[in-house]
Write an enzyme that holds these catalytic residues in place. Structure first.
Site, PDB file in Angstrom:
ATOM      1  N   CYS A   1       0.819  -1.225   0.000  1.00 42.49           N
ATOM      2  CA  CYS A   1       0.000   0.000   0.000  1.00 42.49           C
ATOM      3  C   CYS A   1       0.846   1.266   0.000  1.00 42.49           C
ATOM      4  O   CYS A   1       0.366   2.338  -0.358  1.00 42.49           O
ATOM      5  CB  CYS A   1      -0.945   0.000   1.201  1.00 42.49           C
ATOM      6  SG  CYS A   1      -2.009  -1.435   1.185  1.00 42.49           S
TER       7      CYS A   1
ATOM      8  N   HIS B   1      -3.803   6.859   1.482  1.00 42.64           N
ATOM      9  CA  HIS B   1      -4.090   5.523   0.955  1.00 42.64           C
ATOM     10  C   HIS B   1      -5.510   5.135   1.362  1.00 42.64           C
ATOM     11  O   HIS B   1      -5.947   5.412   2.478  1.00 42.64           O
ATOM     12  CB  HIS B   1      -3.063   4.541   1.532  1.00 42.64           C
ATOM     13  CG  HIS B   1      -3.442   3.120   1.332  1.00 42.64           C
ATOM     14  ND1 HIS B   1      -3.767   2.621   0.085  1.00 42.64           N
ATOM     15  CD2 HIS B   1      -3.568   2.097   2.213  1.00 42.64           C
ATOM     16  CE1 HIS B   1      -4.074   1.344   0.215  1.00 42.64           C
ATOM     17  NE2 HIS B   1      -3.962   1.001   1.491  1.00 42.64           N
TER      18      HIS B   1
ATOM     19  N   ASN C   1     -10.079  -1.195  -1.566  1.00 40.61           N
ATOM     20  CA  ASN C   1      -8.640  -0.999  -1.417  1.00 40.61           C
ATOM     21  C   ASN C   1      -7.926  -1.583  -2.638  1.00 40.61           C
ATOM     22  O   ASN C   1      -7.937  -2.799  -2.845  1.00 40.61           O
ATOM     23  CB  ASN C   1      -8.173  -1.695  -0.123  1.00 40.61           C
ATOM     24  CG  ASN C   1      -6.699  -1.486   0.167  1.00 40.61           C
ATOM     25  OD1 ASN C   1      -5.955  -0.978  -0.673  1.00 40.61           O
ATOM     26  ND2 ASN C   1      -6.274  -1.887   1.357  1.00 40.61           N
TER      27      ASN C   1
HETATM   28  C1  LIG Z   1     -10.939  -5.911   8.955  1.00 40.65           C
HETATM   29  C2  LIG Z   1     -11.733  -4.980   9.833  1.00 40.65           C
HETATM   30  C3  LIG Z   1     -12.698  -4.186   8.977  1.00 40.65           C
HETATM   31  C4  LIG Z   1     -12.540  -5.846  10.816  1.00 40.65           C
HETATM   32  O1  LIG Z   1     -13.237  -5.005  11.665  1.00 40.65           O
HETATM   33  P1  LIG Z   1     -13.227  -5.303  13.223  1.00 40.65           P
HETATM   34  O2  LIG Z   1     -13.895  -4.133  13.839  1.00 40.65           O
HETATM   35  O3  LIG Z   1     -11.831  -5.591  13.639  1.00 40.65           O
HETATM   36  O4  LIG Z   1     -14.090  -6.568  13.320  1.00 40.65           O
HETATM   37  P2  LIG Z   1     -15.134  -6.861  14.438  1.00 40.65           P
HETATM   38  O5  LIG Z   1     -14.362  -7.176  15.675  1.00 40.65           O
HETATM   39  O6  LIG Z   1     -16.134  -5.786  14.545  1.00 40.65           O
HETATM   40  O7  LIG Z   1     -15.869  -8.082  13.860  1.00 40.65           O
HETATM   41  C5  LIG Z   1     -15.242  -9.281  13.790  1.00 40.65           C
HETATM   42  C6  LIG Z   1     -16.344 -10.291  13.581  1.00 40.65           C
HETATM   43  O8  LIG Z   1     -16.882 -10.104  12.264  1.00 40.65           O
HETATM   44  C7  LIG Z   1     -16.757 -11.307  11.543  1.00 40.65           C
HETATM   45  N1  LIG Z   1     -16.474 -10.978  10.161  1.00 40.65           N
HETATM   46  C8  LIG Z   1     -15.266 -10.894   9.558  1.00 40.65           C
HETATM   47  N2  LIG Z   1     -15.440 -10.546   8.275  1.00 40.65           N
HETATM   48  C9  LIG Z   1     -16.758 -10.413   8.073  1.00 40.65           C
HETATM   49  C10 LIG Z   1     -17.528 -10.088   6.952  1.00 40.65           C
HETATM   50  N3  LIG Z   1     -16.979  -9.791   5.749  1.00 40.65           N
HETATM   51  N4  LIG Z   1     -18.878 -10.032   7.111  1.00 40.65           N
HETATM   52  C11 LIG Z   1     -19.447 -10.283   8.281  1.00 40.65           C
HETATM   53  N5  LIG Z   1     -18.763 -10.624   9.383  1.00 40.65           N
HETATM   54  C12 LIG Z   1     -17.424 -10.682   9.271  1.00 40.65           C
HETATM   55  C13 LIG Z   1     -15.628 -12.046  12.218  1.00 40.65           C
HETATM   56  O9  LIG Z   1     -15.717 -13.418  11.989  1.00 40.65           O
HETATM   57  C14 LIG Z   1     -15.838 -11.688  13.667  1.00 40.65           C
HETATM   58  O10 LIG Z   1     -16.872 -12.479  14.171  1.00 40.65           O
HETATM   59  P3  LIG Z   1     -16.845 -12.997  15.686  1.00 40.65           P
HETATM   60  O11 LIG Z   1     -16.818 -11.766  16.545  1.00 40.65           O
HETATM   61  O12 LIG Z   1     -18.109 -13.777  15.804  1.00 40.65           O
HETATM   62  O13 LIG Z   1     -15.598 -13.811  15.826  1.00 40.65           O
HETATM   63  C15 LIG Z   1     -10.814  -4.032  10.635  1.00 40.65           C
HETATM   64  O14 LIG Z   1     -10.047  -4.753  11.570  1.00 40.65           O
HETATM   65  C16 LIG Z   1      -9.907  -3.218   9.772  1.00 40.65           C
HETATM   66  O15 LIG Z   1     -10.344  -2.324   9.094  1.00 40.65           O
HETATM   67  N6  LIG Z   1      -8.583  -3.485   9.805  1.00 40.65           N
HETATM   68  C17 LIG Z   1      -7.635  -2.815   8.954  1.00 40.65           C
HETATM   69  C18 LIG Z   1      -7.722  -3.469   7.618  1.00 40.65           C
HETATM   70  C19 LIG Z   1      -6.942  -2.786   6.549  1.00 40.65           C
HETATM   71  O16 LIG Z   1      -7.162  -1.639   6.297  1.00 40.65           O
HETATM   72  N7  LIG Z   1      -6.042  -3.521   5.895  1.00 40.65           N
HETATM   73  C20 LIG Z   1      -5.285  -3.058   4.829  1.00 40.65           C
HETATM   74  C21 LIG Z   1      -4.223  -2.153   5.332  1.00 40.65           C
HETATM   75  S1  LIG Z   1      -3.267  -1.609   4.045  1.00 40.65           S
END
Ligand SMILES: CC(C)(COP(=O)(O)OP(=O)(O)OC[C@H]1O[C@@H](n2cnc3c(N)ncnc32)[C@H](O)[C@@H]1OP(=O)(O)O)[C@@H](O)C(=O)NCCC(=O)NCCS
Length: 332
Positions: A114, A259, A289
């Site tokens: 990224c 980004h 992304n």
């Molecule tokens: C990935 C991301 C959106 C997840 O959000 P989060 O707030 O951490 O997730 P939450 O804790 O609210 O939710 C997790 C739950 O959702 C579930 N889940 C994961 N993906 C899912 C999806 N696409 N749809 C529905 N549920 C989903 C998980 O299994 C988990 O369930 P559980 O609590 O029963 O175990 C977040 O961590 C994020 O934005 N991270 C940075 C990602 C990024 O930008 N990466 C690239 C960097 S260059």
């Protein structure tokens, strides 16, 4: 010393639009979950097998050349930033040079995920200031859709990424007060396994086995919360560092083009930097992304809609796999 400048930008995305509802037919997810956590409504995927990152880069490059008013024959070098090269080797830069009809023009592939566009900008900037090349084509291009796990196992990652390309022509700045004012780069491999594709791996014999595939180790894996924390710490930090290097403060910033990984990350970064929301460019809702392509794609949008004009001071910042993070200040 002469500064370098971004003389033109261009972007290209496949026509196939994939909405959150489309993904919900493939895995257990909802539009609400995706939109609330990432700001994404839809993304683009290539229409068929056989379209690579270098293919998407061709129209983006042609548009950047056109905006810069530069003929392709004037290019001295190509820098291609991607984490999804067409093949393991050779680099996609060689493929792009061939597709553009530029025999002999050097092509450098860089793999900084990224942060790839800003890493590439720093190389192009140094080459131009050193007088090595007059014009450099800098591309960020990605095809993610062929490498995502569209099952419940991979849903945390698969919903975030899209395909697309952005390009910029970098050349000498015509005015003293314009151009790339600073670039700052960082990396820390402590986070390598927090966001990675493990397989194929040259360190394993063989590089890929049926067991690896059965364990889904060829798909991207991410520790989302960890990445989120690092991104929201490092992007403000590197932004202030890039501004200080340019002898500017956040008050001098007219527009930030971060980004586009996640709308929530960028809202928090903008808030931490005390930037008004309307100064932070986003297009993640339409494209997701696209890693190395997000900054030139967002810059293209901001230039076309008139937010970037003569004299606009633009802050660029990125964080991604590696970990890598980078910032730059450009005055147009
Ligand atoms: C990935 C991301 C959106 C997840 O959000 P989060 O707030 O951490 O997730 P939450 O804790 O609210 O939710 C997790 C739950 O959702 C579930 N889940 C994961 N993906 C899912 C999806 N696409 N749809 C529905 N549920 C989903 C998980 O299994 C988990 O369930 P559980 O609590 O029963 O175990 C977040 O961590 C994020 O934005 N991270 C940075 C990602 C990024 O930008 N990466 C690239 C960097 S260059």
């Amino acid at each position: 010393m002469t500064r370098s400048h971004i003389l033109g930008v261009g972007m290209h995305v496949p026509e196939r639009v994939v909405t959150n509802e489309d993904l919900a037919k493939m895995m257990t997810t909802t539009d609400e979950w995706i939109f609330q956590r990432s700001g994404i409504k839809e993304r683009r995927f290539i229409e068929r097998s056989g379209i690579g990152a270098a293919d998407l880069a061709v129209p983006a490059s042609e548009r950047a050349l056109e905006q810069a008013g530069i003929k392709k024959e004037q290019l001295g070098a190509i820098i291609f930033a991607t984490l999804s090269p067409d093949h393991t080797f050779p680099g996609s830069g060689c493929l792009l040079g061939h597709k553009l009809g530029l025999p002999g023009v050097p092509a450098l592939d860089i793999r900084n995920q990224c942060s790839g566009f800003i890493y590439g900008l720093s190389v192009a900037d140094a080459w131009i200031r050193a007088g090595m090349y007059e014009y450099v084509l800098l591309v960020g291009s990605e095809v993610h859709s062929t490498g995502l796990d569209f099952t419940d196992r991979g849903r945390d990652v698969a919903v975030l990424f899209g395909d697309g390309a952005g390009a910029a022509v970098i050349g000498k700045s015509k005015r003293e007060d314009q151009g790339v004012l600073s670039c700052v780069l960082h990396a820390d491999g402590v986070g390598a396994e927090d966001l990675w594709v493990e397989i194929p791996a040259s360190k394993y014999m063989p590089r890929v086995t049926p067991e690896h595939l059965a364990e889904a180790r060829h798909y991207p894996k991410m520790k989302g919360k960890q990445v989120f924390r690092w991104a929201t710490d490092k992007m403000p930090e590197v932004s202030l560092e890039a501004l200080a290097k340019a002898n500017l403060t956040i008050k001098d910033v007219d527009l930030m083009v971060p980004h586009q990984a996640n709308m929530r990350i960028n809202q928090l970064v903008g808030w931490r930097l005390e930037l008004d929301e309307d100064k932070v460019v986003h297009n993640i809702e339409k494209y997701g992304n696209t890693t190395a392509a997000t900054i030139p794609m967002a810059l293209d949008v901001a230039m076309k809609d008139g937010r970037v004009k003569d004299g606009t001071t633009v802050l660029l910042a990125a964080f991604g796999a590696g970990y890598t993070w980078a910032g730059a200040v450009v005055r147009f």
